[in-house]
Structures are given as C-alpha cells and as structure tokens.
Design an enzyme around this catalytic site. Structure first.
Site, mmCIF file in Angstrom:
data_model
loop_
_atom_site.group_PDB
_atom_site.id
_atom_site.type_symbol
_atom_site.label_atom_id
_atom_site.label_comp_id
_atom_site.label_asym_id
_atom_site.label_seq_id
_atom_site.Cartn_x
_atom_site.Cartn_y
_atom_site.Cartn_z
ATOM 1 N N THR A 136 0.836 -1.201 0.000
ATOM 2 C CA THR A 136 0.000 0.000 0.000
ATOM 3 C C THR A 136 0.874 1.255 0.000
ATOM 4 O OG1 THR A 136 -1.750 -1.152 1.202
ATOM 5 C CG2 THR A 136 -1.753 1.245 1.348
ATOM 6 N N SER A 147 2.109 5.167 -2.138
ATOM 7 C CA SER A 147 2.403 5.731 -3.461
ATOM 8 C C SER A 147 3.457 4.921 -4.216
ATOM 9 C CB SER A 147 2.864 7.185 -3.308
ATOM 10 O OG SER A 147 3.981 7.268 -2.452
ATOM 11 N N THR A 148 4.429 4.331 -3.509
ATOM 12 C CA THR A 148 5.436 3.515 -4.195
ATOM 13 C C THR A 148 4.824 2.181 -4.620
ATOM 14 O OG1 THR A 148 6.998 4.511 -2.622
ATOM 15 C CG2 THR A 148 7.857 2.835 -4.108
ATOM 16 N N GLY A 204 6.232 -0.695 -0.052
ATOM 17 C CA GLY A 204 7.100 0.425 0.290
ATOM 18 C C GLY A 204 7.421 0.445 1.775
ATOM 19 N N ASP A 206 8.267 3.533 5.189
ATOM 20 C CA ASP A 206 8.445 4.923 5.623
ATOM 21 C C ASP A 206 9.893 5.178 6.026
ATOM 22 O OD1 ASP A 206 5.669 5.789 5.357
ATOM 23 O OD2 ASP A 206 5.311 4.257 6.867
ATOM 24 N N GLY A 259 3.389 1.880 7.787
ATOM 25 C CA GLY A 259 2.090 2.229 8.346
ATOM 26 C C GLY A 259 1.709 3.689 8.183
ATOM 27 N N GLU A 312 -0.550 -5.313 6.001
ATOM 28 C CA GLU A 312 0.771 -5.445 5.363
ATOM 29 C C GLU A 312 1.591 -6.519 6.082
ATOM 30 O OE1 GLU A 312 2.087 -1.397 5.704
ATOM 31 O OE2 GLU A 312 1.208 -0.827 3.789
HETATM 32 C C1 5RP Z 1 1.313 2.133 4.205
HETATM 33 C C2 5RP Z 1 2.779 1.914 4.211
HETATM 34 C C3 5RP Z 1 3.555 2.422 3.054
HETATM 35 O O1 5RP Z 1 4.291 1.377 2.505
HETATM 36 C C4 5RP Z 1 4.469 3.488 3.521
HETATM 37 O O2 5RP Z 1 3.710 4.488 4.185
HETATM 38 C C5 5RP Z 1 5.235 4.128 2.351
HETATM 39 O O3 5RP Z 1 4.356 4.840 1.551
HETATM 40 P P1 5RP Z 1 4.844 5.682 0.312
HETATM 41 O O4 5RP Z 1 5.352 4.694 -0.693
HETATM 42 O O5 5RP Z 1 3.607 6.406 -0.150
HETATM 43 O O6 5RP Z 1 5.910 6.626 0.800
HETATM 44 O O7 5RP Z 1 3.347 1.340 5.098
HETATM 45 O O8 5RP Z 1 0.721 1.719 5.395
#
Ligand code: 5RP
Length: 222
Positions: free
Chosen positions: A32, A34-35, A86, A88, A99, A107
């Site tokens: 989940t 954007s990546t 992805g 954070d 998260g 996840e």
């Molecule tokens: C969602 C996540 C995402 O993998 C994490 O927040 C990275 O997101 P993004 O690719 O948008 O930076 O853990 O719960």
C-alpha cells in the site's frame, strides 16, 4: 530524477525482479502507498503472466482491479512467492517502519505469508537509526488511551491520528521521539500492550530485498 520518478523506477524494477518467476498459478502480494501504486501500475503490463494478487488494503485492491488484475482473499490462497511494498523508513538490516498509510496490520499479515519481501523505496527512506518517522501503532479503539499511556512509559510521545479508521476498524497512534536502538525488542514490547493490534516495526519479519531508487539508478540490497 525527482521522487516520483524514483518511485516509478523501483516499481518497474520490482516487476523486472519477479517477472522470470511468474506462472499461471502465481499470486503476487501487493502493499500500500504511493510507491506500491507505482508497482501496481507497472505490474499491469504483465498481468497475463500470473493468476492474481492479494492486497494489503482496500485502496490497493481497487487499484489492482482497475487494471483488470484479479484480487483474492488471503484465506483463499495457499501462499505466495513475493510481497512487494514500500516503507516509511528502512535501515541497512532491511528493518522498516511502515504504516504511514495506516495499512500496517494487513501489510504485516500478507508479508508473513510471502516467501520473499521485496521493499521498494526511494533513497529518502534509507536511515541509520529508525524513529524520525513517527512509529504507527494500530489499536482497538476502546484501548487507545490505555495504550497511549503505556507507550509514554516506553519513552514515546503518542499522537492520535484523529479521523483515521483502518480497514480493520482500528485507530492509529503515531509515536514520536522514539530512539529505536533495538527494533526487534521494541516490536515485541509494543505488541505486548493489551489493546494493540500491531505496530509498524517490521524487524522480526524485515525485507529480504531492497530495491532502492537513487540518482545513480536502482540499487539492490540484500
Ligand atoms: C502504508 C505503508 C507504506 O508502505 C508506507 O507508508 C510508504 O508509503 P509511500 O510509498 O507512499 O511513501 O506502510 O501503510
């Protein structure tokens, strides 16, 4: 390349990584954010090579379906070779904080089923010590204040992510100012607090491979 282009590059690199291993029975675990969305969009080009996907959120399920990729309930599949998601923050041991998109519990569940976790991230996510990004903790709503008090005892400053309800009906506490020196231990300690559904440390089950988007190209770390 800007950050969006780096995310697209790692999304495509993940497809290139798994493509030789796909067959008509393959189920792909999909994360989940954007990546992960960039991965989903790249995955659509090879959808004829595999059976379908399991998604870690309703949002990712909708995006997969919009590309015509079948989405299965996790309980209806025996297993999967790959989970792509992805992060954070991620460190050199491929331990992560996840998260930010509030999907941490699903996840973690899908990642637990997959044989190989491939993390896709741009270079801004790579850190020495984790904790600058507030650690998300998903809680049963009636336990929120109790869990918050216990998190203060562990040295954190929890902030309720007001208005957010997870796909599981949970609420999120974002824990600021943690110095995460022992990620595996902290992951266990937080999960021991009554009322916690799970926390966003992915240390006990970290990534197996990191595809890191950099200005010098996509680097593979194992
Ligand atoms: C969602 C996540 C995402 O993998 C994490 O927040 C990275 O997101 P993004 O690719 O948008 O930076 O853990 O719960």
């Amino acid at each position: 390349m800007n950050q969006d282009e780096l995310k697209q590059a790692v999304g495509q690199a993940a497809v290139d990584h798994i493509k030789p291993h796909l067959d008509e029975d393959s189920i792909v675990g999909v994360g989940t954010g954007s990546t992960a969305n960039c991965f989903i969009d790249a995955l659509a080009a090879v959808k004829h090579l595999f059976d379908g996907a399991v998604a870690s959120s309703e949002a990712s399920a909708e995006r997969l379906k919009s590309h015509g990729i079948p989405v299965y309930d996790l309980n209806s599949v025996d297993g999967m070779d790959f989970y792509i998601d992805g992060a954070d923050e991620i460190n050199e041991h491929l331990e992560m904080i996840k998260g930010g998109g509030a999907a941490l519990t699903r996840e973690k569940i899908v990642a637990a089923v997959a044989k190989k976790f491939i993390c896709v991230a741009d270079e801004s996510k790579m850190v020495g010590m984790m904790g600058t990004f507030p650690l998300p903790v998903e809680v049963i709503p009636m336990a929120r204040s109790h869990v918050a008090r216990e998190l203060v005892k562990l040295g954190g400053d929890p902030v309720w992510r007001e208005g957010v309800v997870t796909d599981n009906g949970g609420q999120i506490l974002d824990v600021h100012n943690l110095k995460i020196q022992s990620p595996m231990q902290l992951e266990s300690d937080i999960n021991q607090i009554t009322g916690v559904i799970t926390n966003g440390l992915f240390a006990q089950r970290g990534a197996d491979v990191l595809l890191l988007g950099t200005q010098d190209g996509v680097k593979t770390l194992k």
